[in-house]
Design a protein around this motif. Structure first.
Motif, PDB file in Angstrom:
ATOM      1  N   LYS A 122     -12.101  -6.346  13.822  1.00  0.00           N
ATOM      2  CA  LYS A 122     -11.840  -4.912  13.687  1.00  0.00           C
ATOM      3  C   LYS A 122     -10.906  -4.601  12.516  1.00  0.00           C
ATOM      4  O   LYS A 122     -10.754  -3.454  12.146  1.00  0.00           O
ATOM      5  N   MET A 123     -10.256  -5.643  11.981  1.00  0.00           N
ATOM      6  CA  MET A 123      -9.300  -5.457  10.897  1.00  0.00           C
ATOM      7  C   MET A 123      -9.563  -6.507   9.825  1.00  0.00           C
ATOM      8  O   MET A 123      -9.808  -7.667  10.132  1.00  0.00           O
ATOM      9  N   ASN A 124      -9.489  -6.085   8.568  1.00  0.00           N
ATOM     10  CA  ASN A 124      -9.650  -6.990   7.440  1.00  0.00           C
ATOM     11  C   ASN A 124      -8.344  -7.769   7.260  1.00  0.00           C
ATOM     12  O   ASN A 124      -7.283  -7.155   7.070  1.00  0.00           O
ATOM     13  N   PRO A 125      -8.374  -9.120   7.297  1.00  0.00           N
ATOM     14  CA  PRO A 125      -7.137  -9.909   7.196  1.00  0.00           C
ATOM     15  C   PRO A 125      -6.358  -9.657   5.902  1.00  0.00           C
ATOM     16  O   PRO A 125      -5.138  -9.541   5.934  1.00  0.00           O
ATOM     17  N   GLN A 126      -7.061  -9.567   4.791  1.00  0.00           N
ATOM     18  CA  GLN A 126      -6.367  -9.361   3.519  1.00  0.00           C
ATOM     19  C   GLN A 126      -5.690  -7.999   3.475  1.00  0.00           C
ATOM     20  O   GLN A 126      -4.525  -7.886   3.082  1.00  0.00           O
TER      21      GLN A 126
END
Length: 155
Positions: A122-126
C-alpha cells in the motif's frame, strides 16, 4: 597431589554484609520487547514468521545474492516493541527475534502501521523513506550508488 581436608567453613547469621556495604539500586526498567505471548497479537508477527519460513527454504541463494545482516526495529508510540534480525550473510541464512548477534549492516526503525503498509504494497518504500516514515541506519554502504558510498574512499 592435592588432598581434600575435612574442613568446611560454617556460616553464621552475623556474618552477613555490613551496613552500607551494598548500594540500593533503582527499580528494574520494563523490557522493551513484549512478553512472547503478546507477540502473536502484533499484526507484523505473522509477516515475520512467513519471512522466516521463506529464508529456511531459499536462504542459501539469498546469502549469495545479498550478503548482509539487517535488523528491523518495529516501533509503537516511539518505543521499540519488536526486533527481528535477518542474517543473509552467514551460512544458509537465518532470521530470529531480537537484536543482531553480529553487527548489522543496516538497522531499519519502522513504526508497525508503516511496516504493514509496506508489506501489503500500500506504500512505496522509497517514497516512505524519503518522507521520513521510517529510518534506515546504514552501517556499511551496501549499494554502490548510495550517498554514503560516494563519499567513502576505498582506502
Amino acid at each position: 597431589m592435592w588432598k581434600r581436608s575435612g574442613h568446611q567453613p560454617k556460616i553464621k547469621a552475623e556474618d552477613g554484609p555490613l551496613a552500607g556495604q551494598f548500594e540500593v539500586l533503582g527499580s528494574v526498567p520494563e523490557p522493551a520487547m513484549p512478553h512472547p505471548l503478546e507477540l502473536s497479537e502484533l499484526e507484523s508477527f505473522s509477516v515475520f514468521e512467513d519471512i522466516r519460513l521463506h529464508i529456511r527454504e531459499v536462504g542459501a541463494q539469498l546469502v549469495k545474492k545479498v550478503n548482509a545482516i539487517f535488523q528491523l526495529d518495529i516501533t509503537k508510540d516511539g518505543k521499540i516493541i519488536l526486533q527481528w534480525t535477518i542474517d543473509l550473510k552467514n551460512g544458509s541464512g537465518d532470521m530470529y527475534p531480537g537484536p543482531a548477534r553480529l553487527p548489522a549492516d543496516t538497522v531499519f526503525t519502522i513504526p508497525e502501521p508503516v511496516f504493514m503498509e509496506l508489506v501489503l504494497g500500500k506504500m512505496n518504500p522509497q517514497k516512505a523513506f524519503l518522507a521520513g516514515k521510517f529510518k534506515a541506519n546504514e552501517m556499511v554502504p551496501l549499494v554502490k550508488g548510495s550517498p554514503r558510498a560516494r563519499f567513502h574512499s576505498p582506502v
